[in-house]
Motif scaffolding. Structure first.
Motif, PDB file in Angstrom:
ATOM      1  N   ILE A 125       0.913  -1.180  -0.137  1.00 24.20           N
ATOM      2  CA  ILE A 125       0.090   0.079   0.103  1.00 24.20           C
ATOM      3  C   ILE A 125       0.798   1.432   0.009  1.00 24.20           C
ATOM      4  O   ILE A 125       0.466   2.340  -0.507  1.00 24.20           O
ATOM      5  CB  ILE A 125      -0.865  -0.111   1.305  1.00 24.20           C
ATOM      6  CG1 ILE A 125      -2.158   1.204   1.150  1.00 24.20           C
ATOM      7  CG2 ILE A 125      -0.114   0.204   2.561  1.00 24.20           C
ATOM      8  CD1 ILE A 125      -3.246   0.807   0.009  1.00 24.20           C
TER       9      ILE A 125
ATOM     10  N   LEU B 150      -5.978   5.378   5.202  1.00 24.31           N
ATOM     11  CA  LEU B 150      -5.242   4.214   4.955  1.00 24.31           C
ATOM     12  C   LEU B 150      -4.045   4.116   5.638  1.00 24.31           C
ATOM     13  O   LEU B 150      -3.335   3.295   6.085  1.00 24.31           O
ATOM     14  CB  LEU B 150      -5.083   4.033   3.416  1.00 24.31           C
ATOM     15  CG  LEU B 150      -6.453   3.609   2.663  1.00 24.31           C
ATOM     16  CD1 LEU B 150      -5.890   3.542   1.165  1.00 24.31           C
ATOM     17  CD2 LEU B 150      -6.859   2.188   3.069  1.00 24.31           C
TER      18      LEU B 150
ATOM     19  N   GLU C  79      -2.646   1.657   8.119  1.00 25.87           N
ATOM     20  CA  GLU C  79      -1.238   0.623   7.855  1.00 25.87           C
ATOM     21  C   GLU C  79      -0.319   0.880   9.010  1.00 25.87           C
ATOM     22  O   GLU C  79       0.225  -0.039   9.326  1.00 25.87           O
ATOM     23  CB  GLU C  79      -0.439   1.432   6.455  1.00 25.87           C
ATOM     24  CG  GLU C  79       0.768   0.759   6.279  1.00 25.87           C
ATOM     25  CD  GLU C  79       0.510  -0.688   5.674  1.00 25.87           C
ATOM     26  OE1 GLU C  79       1.599  -1.317   5.502  1.00 25.87           O
ATOM     27  OE2 GLU C  79      -0.587  -1.296   5.716  1.00 25.87           O
TER      28      GLU C  79
ATOM     29  N   ARG D 127     -11.144   4.390  -1.579  1.00 26.37           N
ATOM     30  CA  ARG D 127     -10.436   3.282  -0.837  1.00 26.37           C
ATOM     31  C   ARG D 127     -10.237   1.717  -1.154  1.00 26.37           C
ATOM     32  O   ARG D 127      -9.058   1.434  -1.156  1.00 26.37           O
ATOM     33  CB  ARG D 127     -10.967   3.332   0.833  1.00 26.37           C
ATOM     34  CG  ARG D 127     -10.373   2.613   1.844  1.00 26.37           C
ATOM     35  CD  ARG D 127     -11.123   2.816   3.027  1.00 26.37           C
ATOM     36  NE  ARG D 127     -10.467   1.779   3.987  1.00 26.37           N
ATOM     37  CZ  ARG D 127     -10.643   0.587   4.186  1.00 26.37           C
ATOM     38  NH1 ARG D 127     -11.374  -0.029   3.466  1.00 26.37           N
ATOM     39  NH2 ARG D 127     -10.115   0.047   5.323  1.00 26.37           N
ATOM     40  N   ARG D 128     -11.488   1.420  -1.859  1.00 27.15           N
ATOM     41  CA  ARG D 128     -11.335   0.136  -2.168  1.00 27.15           C
ATOM     42  C   ARG D 128     -10.461   0.027  -3.420  1.00 27.15           C
ATOM     43  O   ARG D 128      -9.847  -0.943  -3.761  1.00 27.15           O
ATOM     44  CB  ARG D 128     -12.677  -0.485  -2.699  1.00 27.15           C
ATOM     45  CG  ARG D 128     -13.882  -0.744  -1.394  1.00 27.15           C
ATOM     46  CD  ARG D 128     -14.904  -1.239  -1.659  1.00 27.15           C
ATOM     47  NE  ARG D 128     -16.021  -0.247  -2.866  1.00 27.15           N
ATOM     48  CZ  ARG D 128     -16.680   0.418  -2.312  1.00 27.15           C
ATOM     49  NH1 ARG D 128     -17.023   0.609  -1.051  1.00 27.15           N
ATOM     50  NH2 ARG D 128     -17.372   1.162  -3.230  1.00 27.15           N
TER      51      ARG D 128
ATOM     52  N   ILE E 270      -6.690   0.074  -2.169  1.00 28.85           N
ATOM     53  CA  ILE E 270      -6.303  -1.170  -1.609  1.00 28.85           C
ATOM     54  C   ILE E 270      -6.125  -2.296  -2.785  1.00 28.85           C
ATOM     55  O   ILE E 270      -5.182  -2.917  -2.754  1.00 28.85           O
ATOM     56  CB  ILE E 270      -7.463  -1.730  -0.739  1.00 28.85           C
ATOM     57  CG1 ILE E 270      -7.460  -0.852   0.412  1.00 28.85           C
ATOM     58  CG2 ILE E 270      -7.399  -3.285  -0.142  1.00 28.85           C
ATOM     59  CD1 ILE E 270      -8.544  -0.808   1.362  1.00 28.85           C
TER      60      ILE E 270
ATOM     61  N   HIS F 270      -4.257  -6.129  -2.738  1.00 28.53           N
ATOM     62  CA  HIS F 270      -5.055  -6.846  -1.423  1.00 28.53           C
ATOM     63  C   HIS F 270      -6.431  -6.907  -2.010  1.00 28.53           C
ATOM     64  O   HIS F 270      -6.748  -6.117  -3.008  1.00 28.53           O
ATOM     65  CB  HIS F 270      -4.883  -5.843  -0.476  1.00 28.53           C
ATOM     66  CG  HIS F 270      -3.351  -5.805   0.134  1.00 28.53           C
ATOM     67  ND1 HIS F 270      -2.447  -6.829   0.230  1.00 28.53           N
ATOM     68  CD2 HIS F 270      -2.773  -4.585   0.373  1.00 28.53           C
ATOM     69  CE1 HIS F 270      -1.513  -6.278   0.696  1.00 28.53           C
ATOM     70  NE2 HIS F 270      -1.364  -4.866   0.749  1.00 28.53           N
TER      71      HIS F 270
ATOM     72  N   PRO G 142     -10.100  -5.958  -1.236  1.00 33.34           N
ATOM     73  CA  PRO G 142     -10.591  -5.171  -0.460  1.00 33.34           C
ATOM     74  C   PRO G 142     -11.640  -5.714   0.514  1.00 33.34           C
ATOM     75  O   PRO G 142     -12.336  -6.689   0.009  1.00 33.34           O
ATOM     76  CB  PRO G 142     -11.406  -4.005  -1.253  1.00 33.34           C
ATOM     77  CG  PRO G 142     -10.826  -4.365  -2.486  1.00 33.34           C
ATOM     78  CD  PRO G 142     -10.108  -5.779  -2.678  1.00 33.34           C
TER      79      PRO G 142
END
Length: 710
Positions: free
Chosen positions: A32, A66, A70, A127-128, A131, A136, A138
């Motif tokens: 990320i 995020l 993290e 945000r999704r 990610i 990754h 979501p």
């Protein structure tokens, strides 16, 4: 063969060697962190260009969310070595530094960092995406309950009870009963740009005259049965009863502006009444409405407003969700609007300001003489220009010029901005439109005095040494930059001693150089705040044992966490007021501190608890971290120093000795009283906004250069 080559440090033919640096570079581009780094640079570039679009604001918020997640993951991750963990935390610090510097240059971004900031659907979608870009999966979005569903991205919400009210009165029409504003024949002032001179009139503030309109004496009718109303409060209510309809109520914090606004609305029969407030005081406004105007039911909009009473006389909404409701609020036919903590709209380009101004304009189109009130004890935070949005909300000016009422009175002066007498005359005309400013010392002599006591602490150990070395490194970097600029600038320019103009230029360059990952003023103050957390909490605990209840203020969540851990170890019961709490939880914690004698300390976020709360059961405050403005510091202190306080109030400001903390204190104190100088008639001229970061760098560089000369 391969074994022997390996022993001699060679690689076999055809093999590919991956250098440690290449390995680190490949690892750095995974996960990320590189996604966040790219996004934060895009936000930074938008701020540099002065084009902070809604998309950039959303990206800023998502990066902050995020990065926070993290950081929490990295701190406890079992698959990371200590070195890897330190490296990733350093990269996260770099991202946090850019976020802080961007927010410092575009202050409206700070509200998106609050734990109570609304996360829109657009932010959730971004945000999704980020990610997923990090490789990754979501996490699935929880299915919202029927009463928690957010607004559709392309549609504002309209609560069902509001629809019922609209259906009950389908013929709601504008009120044209009041006489239209007179047409103004602009003669002498035709062609003049007047907003600048009007603001300048308050900068000069000559003659010692305070900024308060003439107010009538209170009447018995303006005093609610069984509730004490102070003389200054009754005066404003009487003015509303007599027909005055616009007020910039700028009384010093703690003088009961909420009660005055509610009673003024009752005196003016300004129902339905719209009240726009910070999220942290919504519940308190509903309580105050029940206390002062019990015959006029109030409703509070939470989220989509599914549970509001659409037929209530008083509708209370917070700035953060105003965008969802601005549509139907503009059509409900309000006859009055109150803006609490009105300095929240000082940035006219922000979304919240645009919504507020849109609503006030809409209300004026329904009711030619609505009650419009802007409440703030600190109307000027940084600059005299902060007045503009408030004056526009009240209908005194528009984007470019005074409106009809103000223009007519300015014409009557017979003066233009070329005449020296124009400025005191213009200031007087603006004040007469409805500026009301009273000081505690003048109208509430029974409120005990307050004082600010600085408590220096020595930062020992590795943290203290690291902070002092970072400050020395920053000073060395500034000196080197100054020397380079001195050598390369145009020939023929000779200045004896320190060139202070160049010093300021170098400080500005350093402040603007957001590409550097080196230490800066913001990151140093953050580290200083973390280092002060334990001594500040220890001193708070000592106060609580000796003098009773104490209010503890901090800016950052980690400082609040450390303080609460310290109090728990000391066996002290505490309450907490944070931005991520629901209104009901926040109110429970406030009530616990105010009503439970065993709750010794309340730990408060400066952003979440610095406005609108009444904590006068305590008389001691600990300011664990410095504010960037005197106004924020004053607002925090006035949660305690207000009507109802019976003891002298002391604010203990914890200062890290021998660090830049001391310079920031001096700069903050030098800005104290901006509103007082403009509104209380001081002859001292009010300057423009001071960039505290630049000023701190100027001081640091000047001291370093002076030390070299001795």
């Amino acid at each position: 063969m391969e074994d022997s080559l390996a022993r001699r440090g060679q690689r076999p033919s055809g093999a590919t060697r991956t250098a440690p640096r290449d390995q680190r570079r490949a690892r750095d581009q995974q996960g990320i962190l590189p996604v966040l780094a790219r996004a934060v640079r895009e936000v930074e570039n938008a701020v540099d260009r002065g084009r902070v679009s809604p998309q950039s604001r959303t990206k800023f918020q998502v990066v902050a969310l995020l990065a926070r997640e993290e950081r929490s993951r990295v701190k406890v991750a079992d698959d990371l070595s200590d070195g890897q963990r330190a490296e990733q935390l350093k990269r996260l610090d770099g991202i946090g530094t850019i976020l802080a510097k961007s927010a410092a240059r575009e202050p409206d971004l700070f509200e998106l960092l609050g734990e109570d900031a609304v996360v829109t659907d657009a932010a959730k979608a971004l945000r999704r995406e980020m990610i997923a870009a990090a490789g990754h999966e979501p996490e699935p979005e929880p299915e919202p309950a029927p009463d928690e569903a957010g607004p559709a991205p392309d549609k504002r919400v309209v609560p069902q009870s509001v629809i019922s009210r609209q259906l009950a009165n389908p013929f709601l029409a504008p009120d044209f009963s009041a006489a239209p504003p007179p047409k103004v024949e602009v003669q002498r002032l035709a062609g003049w740009e007047l907003l600048g001179p009007l603001l300048s009139a308050f900068e000069r503030a000559a003659g010692g005259a305070s900024a308060c309109m003439d107010l009538p004496e209170p009447t018995a009718a303006g005093k609610p049965t069984g509730l004490p109303l102070m003389h200054h409060q009754g005066q404003l209510v009487a003015a509303a009863a007599a027909g005055h309809r616009t007020f910039l109520l700028a009384d010093e914090p703690g003088l009961g502006k909420t009660a005055q606004a509610l009673l003024a609305a009752e005196a003016a029969d300004a129902y339905p009444l719209l009240v726009v407030v910070p999220n942290v005081v919504k519940t308190n406004w509903a309580r105050e409405a029940q206390l002062w105007t019990p015959n006029h039911p109030a409703t509070v909009i939470q989220g989509n407003g599914d549970n509001i009473d659409g037929f209530a006389d008083i509708v209370i909404v917070n700035y953060e969700v105003l965008d969802r409701h601005v549509g139907w609020l503009g059509d409900l036919g309000f006859r009055g609007m109150v803006l609490d903590e009105a300095h929240f709209i000082k940035n006219k380009t922000s979304q919240r300001s645009q919504h507020v101004l849109q609503l006030s304009e809409r209300i004026r189109s329904w009711t030619p003489r609505p009650l419009l009130m802007a409440l703030t004890g600190t109307p000027l935070i940084n600059d005299i220009d902060d007045f503009r949005a408030i004056w526009q909300f009240l209908g005194w000016i528009d984007e470019k010029k005074p409106r009809a009422q103000l223009m007519a009175t300015l014409e009557q002066t017979g003066l233009t901005p070329l005449d020296p007498g124009f400025y005191p005359a213009a200031r007087s005309r603006v004040i007469d439109l409805g500026i009301v400013r009273r000081r505690k010392v003048d109208v509430a002599a029974d409120i005990p005095a307050r004082r600010i006591a600085d408590l220096p602490v020595e930062l020992d150990g590795q943290a203290g040494r690291s902070i002092r070395e970072a400050e020395r490194e920053l000073a060395r970097r500034l000196v080197a930059r100054y020397r380079t600029a001195l050598e390369t600038r145009s020939a023929g320019v000779v200045v004896d001693g320190i060139d202070h103009d160049l010093v300021r230029q170098v400080a500005t360059w350093e402040s603007d150089d957001s590409s550097s990952s080196d230490e800066n003023v913001f990151s140093m103050l953050r580290r200083i705040g973390q280092a002060k957390a334990v001594p500040a909490a220890d001193y708070t605990a000592q106060l609580a044992r000796n003098v009773g209840k104490v209010v503890f203020f901090a800016k950052h969540v980690d400082v609040m966490d450390v303080a609460e851990q310290t109090f728990a170890k000391a066996g002290l019961r505490y309450a907490s007021i944070r931005g991520n709490q629901t209104p009901s939880v926040r109110q429970q914690n406030i009530d616990a501190f105010v009503e439970d004698p065993d709750v010794a300390v309340v730990v408060c976020s400066l952003s979440a608890a610095g406005v609108g709360l009444n904590l006068h059961v305590a008389s001691n405050i600990v300011l664990a971290e410095l504010s960037w403005t005197d106004a924020e510091q004053t607002q925090a202190i006035d949660r305690v120093h207000r009507i109802g306080q019976e003891e002298p109030v002391t604010a203990w400001r914890i200062i890290a000795a021998q660090t830049i903390d001391t310079k920031i204190v001096e700069l903050i104190d030098s800005k104290a009283g901006l509103a007082a100088r403009a509104l209380d008639g001081s002859d001292e001229e009010v300057g423009s906004a001071v960039d505290l970061q630049v000023e701190a760098l100027v001081g640091l560089l000047t001291e370093a250069l002076a030390a070299e000369q001795f």
